[in-house]
Scaffold this active site. Structure first.
Site, PDB file in Angstrom:
ATOM      1  N   CYS A   2     -89.085 -15.894 -23.430  1.00 24.79           N
ATOM      2  CA  CYS A   2     -88.938 -17.213 -23.091  1.00 24.79           C
ATOM      3  C   CYS A   2     -90.132 -17.909 -22.927  1.00 24.79           C
ATOM      4  O   CYS A   2     -91.111 -17.188 -23.402  1.00 24.79           O
ATOM      5  CB  CYS A   2     -88.440 -17.179 -21.413  1.00 24.79           C
ATOM      6  SG  CYS A   2     -87.070 -16.020 -21.406  1.00 24.79           S
ATOM      7  N   ARG A  27     -88.945 -20.794 -28.331  1.00 18.68           N
ATOM      8  CA  ARG A  27     -88.871 -19.348 -27.445  1.00 18.68           C
ATOM      9  C   ARG A  27     -87.365 -18.928 -26.960  1.00 18.68           C
ATOM     10  O   ARG A  27     -87.046 -17.983 -26.533  1.00 18.68           O
ATOM     11  CB  ARG A  27     -89.929 -19.072 -26.333  1.00 18.68           C
ATOM     12  CG  ARG A  27     -91.194 -18.986 -27.123  1.00 18.68           C
ATOM     13  CD  ARG A  27     -92.193 -18.967 -26.285  1.00 18.68           C
ATOM     14  NE  ARG A  27     -93.638 -18.624 -26.727  1.00 18.68           N
ATOM     15  CZ  ARG A  27     -94.252 -17.359 -26.859  1.00 18.68           C
ATOM     16  NH1 ARG A  27     -93.226 -16.417 -26.202  1.00 18.68           N
ATOM     17  NH2 ARG A  27     -94.963 -16.929 -27.592  1.00 18.68           N
ATOM     18  N   TRP A  74     -84.359 -17.788 -22.711  1.00 18.67           N
ATOM     19  CA  TRP A  74     -83.402 -17.080 -23.723  1.00 18.67           C
ATOM     20  C   TRP A  74     -82.912 -15.995 -22.797  1.00 18.67           C
ATOM     21  O   TRP A  74     -83.667 -14.904 -22.784  1.00 18.67           O
ATOM     22  CB  TRP A  74     -84.297 -16.752 -24.865  1.00 18.67           C
ATOM     23  CG  TRP A  74     -83.183 -16.080 -26.096  1.00 18.67           C
ATOM     24  CD1 TRP A  74     -82.668 -16.877 -26.788  1.00 18.67           C
ATOM     25  CD2 TRP A  74     -82.896 -14.777 -26.204  1.00 18.67           C
ATOM     26  NE1 TRP A  74     -81.886 -16.178 -27.595  1.00 18.67           N
ATOM     27  CE2 TRP A  74     -82.025 -14.869 -27.265  1.00 18.67           C
ATOM     28  CE3 TRP A  74     -83.364 -13.464 -25.465  1.00 18.67           C
ATOM     29  CZ2 TRP A  74     -81.611 -13.490 -27.801  1.00 18.67           C
ATOM     30  CZ3 TRP A  74     -82.961 -12.351 -26.235  1.00 18.67           C
ATOM     31  CH2 TRP A  74     -81.835 -12.365 -27.347  1.00 18.67           C
ATOM     32  N   ASN A 100     -91.516 -14.031 -18.621  1.00 19.36           N
ATOM     33  CA  ASN A 100     -91.113 -13.815 -19.984  1.00 19.36           C
ATOM     34  C   ASN A 100     -91.377 -12.187 -20.144  1.00 19.36           C
ATOM     35  O   ASN A 100     -92.557 -11.885 -19.979  1.00 19.36           O
ATOM     36  CB  ASN A 100     -92.181 -14.825 -20.827  1.00 19.36           C
ATOM     37  CG  ASN A 100     -91.890 -14.303 -22.541  1.00 19.36           C
ATOM     38  OD1 ASN A 100     -90.827 -13.987 -22.790  1.00 19.36           O
ATOM     39  ND2 ASN A 100     -92.994 -14.657 -23.172  1.00 19.36           N
ATOM     40  N   GLY A 101     -90.366 -11.579 -20.621  1.00 17.84           N
ATOM     41  CA  GLY A 101     -90.166 -10.275 -21.003  1.00 17.84           C
ATOM     42  C   GLY A 101     -89.018  -9.545 -20.078  1.00 17.84           C
ATOM     43  O   GLY A 101     -88.160 -10.291 -19.954  1.00 17.84           O
ATOM     44  N   GLU A 501     -80.726 -13.717 -47.863  1.00 20.22           N
ATOM     45  CA  GLU A 501     -81.361 -14.846 -47.026  1.00 20.22           C
ATOM     46  C   GLU A 501     -80.301 -15.858 -47.017  1.00 20.22           C
ATOM     47  O   GLU A 501     -79.984 -16.592 -46.052  1.00 20.22           O
ATOM     48  CB  GLU A 501     -82.583 -15.364 -47.843  1.00 20.22           C
ATOM     49  CG  GLU A 501     -83.284 -16.446 -47.370  1.00 20.22           C
ATOM     50  CD  GLU A 501     -83.619 -16.130 -45.821  1.00 20.22           C
ATOM     51  OE1 GLU A 501     -83.738 -15.387 -45.294  1.00 20.22           O
ATOM     52  OE2 GLU A 501     -84.035 -17.604 -45.218  1.00 20.22           O
ATOM     53  N   LYS A 505     -78.866 -17.393 -43.511  1.00 24.49           N
ATOM     54  CA  LYS A 505     -78.802 -18.819 -43.395  1.00 24.49           C
ATOM     55  C   LYS A 505     -77.357 -19.276 -42.823  1.00 24.49           C
ATOM     56  O   LYS A 505     -77.076 -19.967 -41.883  1.00 24.49           O
ATOM     57  CB  LYS A 505     -79.221 -19.760 -44.314  1.00 24.49           C
ATOM     58  CG  LYS A 505     -80.600 -19.718 -44.730  1.00 24.49           C
ATOM     59  CD  LYS A 505     -81.881 -20.080 -43.695  1.00 24.49           C
ATOM     60  CE  LYS A 505     -81.839 -19.217 -42.840  1.00 24.49           C
ATOM     61  NZ  LYS A 505     -83.277 -18.521 -42.885  1.00 24.49           N
ATOM     62  N   GLU A 508     -76.317 -17.733 -39.220  1.00 28.02           N
ATOM     63  CA  GLU A 508     -77.122 -17.837 -38.010  1.00 28.02           C
ATOM     64  C   GLU A 508     -76.717 -19.595 -37.582  1.00 28.02           C
ATOM     65  O   GLU A 508     -76.819 -19.973 -36.530  1.00 28.02           O
ATOM     66  CB  GLU A 508     -78.664 -17.827 -38.090  1.00 28.02           C
ATOM     67  CG  GLU A 508     -79.212 -18.661 -38.862  1.00 28.02           C
ATOM     68  CD  GLU A 508     -80.792 -18.191 -39.074  1.00 28.02           C
ATOM     69  OE1 GLU A 508     -81.398 -17.733 -37.695  1.00 28.02           O
ATOM     70  OE2 GLU A 508     -81.568 -18.516 -39.970  1.00 28.02           O
ATOM     71  N   HIS A 524     -68.737  -0.712 -54.304  1.00 31.93           N
ATOM     72  CA  HIS A 524     -68.882   0.284 -53.534  1.00 31.93           C
ATOM     73  C   HIS A 524     -68.304   0.296 -52.237  1.00 31.93           C
ATOM     74  O   HIS A 524     -68.366   1.029 -51.145  1.00 31.93           O
ATOM     75  CB  HIS A 524     -70.188   1.035 -53.631  1.00 31.93           C
ATOM     76  CG  HIS A 524     -70.767   1.365 -54.844  1.00 31.93           C
ATOM     77  ND1 HIS A 524     -70.179   2.395 -55.475  1.00 31.93           N
ATOM     78  CD2 HIS A 524     -71.636   0.857 -55.683  1.00 31.93           C
ATOM     79  CE1 HIS A 524     -70.738   2.603 -56.773  1.00 31.93           C
ATOM     80  NE2 HIS A 524     -71.777   1.592 -56.908  1.00 31.93           N
ATOM     81  N   LYS A 623     -86.258 -19.439 -31.805  1.00 32.08           N
ATOM     82  CA  LYS A 623     -87.089 -19.531 -33.094  1.00 32.08           C
ATOM     83  C   LYS A 623     -87.999 -18.354 -33.025  1.00 32.08           C
ATOM     84  O   LYS A 623     -88.219 -17.593 -34.078  1.00 32.08           O
ATOM     85  CB  LYS A 623     -87.925 -20.716 -32.911  1.00 32.08           C
ATOM     86  CG  LYS A 623     -88.487 -21.087 -33.998  1.00 32.08           C
ATOM     87  CD  LYS A 623     -88.318 -21.405 -35.283  1.00 32.08           C
ATOM     88  CE  LYS A 623     -88.974 -21.364 -36.543  1.00 32.08           C
ATOM     89  NZ  LYS A 623     -88.199 -21.220 -37.813  1.00 32.08           N
TER      90      LYS A 623
HETATM   91  O1  M6R Z   1     -91.249 -15.630 -36.621  1.00 30.93           O
HETATM   92  P1  M6R Z   1     -90.833 -14.338 -37.460  1.00 30.93           P
HETATM   93  O2  M6R Z   1     -91.063 -14.847 -38.844  1.00 30.93           O
HETATM   94  O3  M6R Z   1     -91.807 -13.278 -37.089  1.00 30.93           O
HETATM   95  O4  M6R Z   1     -89.224 -14.499 -37.218  1.00 30.93           O
HETATM   96  C1  M6R Z   1     -88.470 -13.408 -37.522  1.00 30.93           C
HETATM   97  C2  M6R Z   1     -87.017 -13.782 -37.462  1.00 30.93           C
HETATM   98  O5  M6R Z   1     -86.794 -13.675 -36.119  1.00 30.93           O
HETATM   99  C3  M6R Z   1     -86.767 -14.883 -38.032  1.00 30.93           C
HETATM  100  O6  M6R Z   1     -87.100 -14.857 -39.547  1.00 30.93           O
HETATM  101  C4  M6R Z   1     -85.370 -15.231 -38.092  1.00 30.93           C
HETATM  102  O7  M6R Z   1     -84.517 -14.229 -38.666  1.00 30.93           O
HETATM  103  C5  M6R Z   1     -84.986 -16.637 -38.337  1.00 30.93           C
HETATM  104  N1  M6R Z   1     -84.202 -17.164 -37.335  1.00 30.93           N
HETATM  105  C6  M6R Z   1     -84.126 -16.636 -39.753  1.00 30.93           C
HETATM  106  O8  M6R Z   1     -83.710 -17.937 -40.077  1.00 30.93           O
END
Ligand code: M6R
Length: 628
Positions: A2, A27, A74, A100-101, A501, A505, A508, A524, A623
């Site tokens: 958070c 966060r 969060w 936070n934690g 990747e 995308k 998410e 497989h 994020k």
């Molecule tokens: O800030 P970071 O690059 O360490 O974050 C790692 C992942 O949490 C981040 O890449 C996450 O997978 C993204 N939401 C992907 O779009």
């Protein structure tokens, strides 16, 4: 995971708290709240949802006051609702806490506190901290009173607060970044850290507390980074720091190196779209000053390693999470191919608890956009603990990972606000490509080969710009398959990470299930998923494995699966077989993934819009993932 903020000084506290929380929303954004001390009472305003919703409430019911704390959540323990939103108030309103934690032993503590008569209002682990501190304040007050009566001593009020807080912290197992307000002591705030980052901003006649440096930009340029087990006792005019074992610590005030950055949409509908379009520029920025054309290599200022140390590297570990881990996978292909150094790519969450044999000639790179990802931080700490050199590839300059690593490379991609990483991914890939060239030229790669790679690097920004022009075509594809519930993403070699990747995308931000696979592995198992309702996105640029991937593509077609192919311009063969073709500009085979990912980013974006999803702040995500 958070964001927390605090303020004490002469400003209207809520104003800073709300602005600070906005900057920390990356966060988490499940709920937001503030607590301010006003006329002898702690007053709280909190709400489910975003900081904007909190701001709206504060406009209709202002909380005046000059000392306050705030939180953007969060959810970990208990759903996102008003009751679980922070701040939490302890005892009978004598303390308020933002956390936070994660408190691992909260259940036992809660039982104990409930037994002692404390009334809980939330399901969170954090509320135990508030009641525990309230309970320790009572105990400490009784001790102080007994001592004062006995010896006629005057109480040092702040010292008593610190003792009470320390008593409470000693009972917690887990991680915390905390800011604590005391109803009866409006002149002081306490901040404490164990495992979750925390900073104090120092201003003239005022102090700020925050999870990271971002909220401070524009308010002060003086910052103190707290370390684990440190506790800051903050008033408007003073800052004292104590360490659990070391006692008083002299605050080390550094100059703040971040600005709030460009956080405007600049005419785009979403940050993700803006960031996708910024990629030609962010790639240029990642390269700026790092291409040494004369010597056909790359140069990096911050690795902090001697040429001898660098040439003795025999193995590289790349670690990260999510998209950053995908960038690491591409890095593995490039470094092994060009520099012939063995590379392993490890999920940071696995690396931190594994005990792999790592010798003295192994370099560990942590890849992280935010520089705050808890697992990545945990992994480099573990590597450092065992005596290994750790380097960071980060975007956020003043971040924890950037600070704790022995050296590193900044991406210079600019602030990435959209939760789905786009421009940071391509900047990470670019940085790893430059690193591969750098190591290769230190070893066997000849001048001419190095020059050819640099020529390709220099073409990348313009070609990325051309790839952006696929957007309308990609939107058409997104519309065509908008009712599909499952997607496969398939690519091989350099484009296996691209497949992963692309799938991430889509998942998410549009909440559509997608699996990324090496194209040849599909037979497989995943091929069982293929049917008329399951589109497969094939990434099939010309090159070494083109024929093989085309064969896999035919296998899917033969089973009635719709195929969307991302191909290089002018590829007629793929166009004849695939249902839909997206053509992108060509570049050398090893750099093609940086171009190919662009239509996949756009596909996820358009799919999310069509499904009415919140593109920049998808559900359940944040994020920056600052918990394990
Ligand atoms: O800030 P970071 O690059 O360490 O974050 C790692 C992942 O949490 C981040 O890449 C996450 O997978 C993204 N939401 C992907 O779009």
């Amino acid at each position: 995971m958070c964001g927390i903020v605090g303020y004490i000084g002469s400003r209207d506290a809520s104003e800073f708290l709300v602005e600070g929380l906005r900057r920390l929303e990356y966060r988490g954004y499940d709920s937001a709240g503030v607590a301010v001390i006003d006329r002898g009472a702690i007053r709280v305003c909190k709400t489910t949802g975003r900081v904007d919703a909190l701001h709206g409430r504060l406009l209709s019911e202002p909380l005046p006051g000059h000392a306050g704390i705030g939180h953007t959540r969060w959810a970990t323990h208990g759903p996102a609702n008003d009751a679980n939103a922070h701040p939490h108030v302890g005892g009978l309103g004598e303390v308020a806490v933002v956390h936070n934690g994660v408190i691992e032993n909260y259940a036992g503590l809660r039982q104990q506190l409930e037994g002692a008569g404390f009334v809980f209002r939330s399901e969170t682990d954090s509320e135990v901290i508030a009641h525990l501190i309230a309970s320790c304040l009572d105990t400490q007050a009784a001790t102080d009173a007994a001592r004062a009566n006995g010896a006629g001593l005057r109480r040092d009020v702040h010292a008593s607060l610190v003792t009470a807080v320390r008593m409470a912290l000693a009972q917690l197992r887990g991680t915390y970044g905390l800011a604590i307000l005391f109803r009866d002591h409006p002149d002081v705030m306490i901040a404490a850290r164990l495992g979750s980052p925390l900073v104090v901003g120092v201003g003239p006649q005022e102090h700020f507390v925050a999870s990271d440096a971002l909220p401070l930009a524009g308010y002060t340029d003086k910052i103190v980074y707290l370390a684990d087990h440190q506790l800051a006792i903050v008033t408007a005019t003073s800052l004292r720091i104590t360490h659990r074992e070391l006692g008083a610590v002299k605050p080390s005030v550094e100059v703040l190196q971040v600005d709030a950055g460009d956080r405007t949409l600049n005419g785009f509908d979403h940050f993700m779209l803006k960031e996708i379009h910024e990629q030609p520029e962010s790639i240029r920025n990642a390269m700026r000053g790092r291409l040494d054309v004369e010597n056909a290599t790359a140069t990096f200022g911050g690795l902090n390693l001697t040429p001898q140390q660098l040439s003795s590297v025999r193995r590289i570990i790349l670690t990260g999470c999510g998209t950053s881990w995908h960038a690491g996978l591409l890095g593995e292909y490039l470094i092994e191919e060009w520099a012939r150094i063995p590379v392993e790519v490890e999920y940071a969450s696995e690396l931190r608890y594994r005990n792999p044999p790592v010798d003295a000639n192994t370099l560990v790179f942590a890849i992280s956009q935010s520089g705050e990802t808890a697992d990545t931080l945990g992994a480099i700490r573990e590597m450092k603990r065992t005596g290994h050199r750790t380097l960071a590839i980060c975007n956020v300059v003043a971040s924890s990972i950037a600070q704790e690593a022995d050296g590193g490379i900044f991406l210079h991609a600019g602030p990435e606000i959209g939760v789905a990483s786009t421009k940071a991914y391509t900047a990470q890939c670019m940085t790893l490509a430059m690193l591969a060239l750098y190591f290769a030229r230190m070893r066997h790669l000849g001048f001419e080969a190095g020059r050819r790679i640099i020529d390709d690097f220099q073409q990348l920004p313009d070609k990325l710009g051309q790839a952006l022009q696929t957007s309308d075509q990609v939107r058409y594809v997104a519309e065509k398959y908008q009712h599909a519930r499952n997607f496969l993403y398939l690519g091989r070699q350099y484009n296996f990470p691209t497949a992963l990747e692309g799938a991430l995308k889509l998942k998410e931000i549009s909440y559509v299930h997608a699996e990324g696979y090496p194209a040849a592995e599909m037979k497989h198992g995943p091929i069982a998923l293929v049917d008329q309702q399951t589109p497969s996105v094939f990434i099939v640029p010309r090159g070494f494995v083109y024929d093989k991937v085309m064969a896999n593509l035919e296998e899917v077609k033969a089973r009635g699966g719709p195929v969307i192919a991302v191909v290089q311009e002018g590829d007629r063969r793929a166009a004849q077989v695939a249902d839909d073709v997206i053509e992108v500009p060509s570049i050398s085979e090893s750099l093609q993934p940086l171009i190919n990912v662009v239509p996949l980013q756009l596909l996820a974006y358009h799919a999310a819009l069509l499904r009415d999803c919140d593109v920049d702040k998808p559900r359940n995500l944040a994020k920056s993932v600052t918990v394990e």
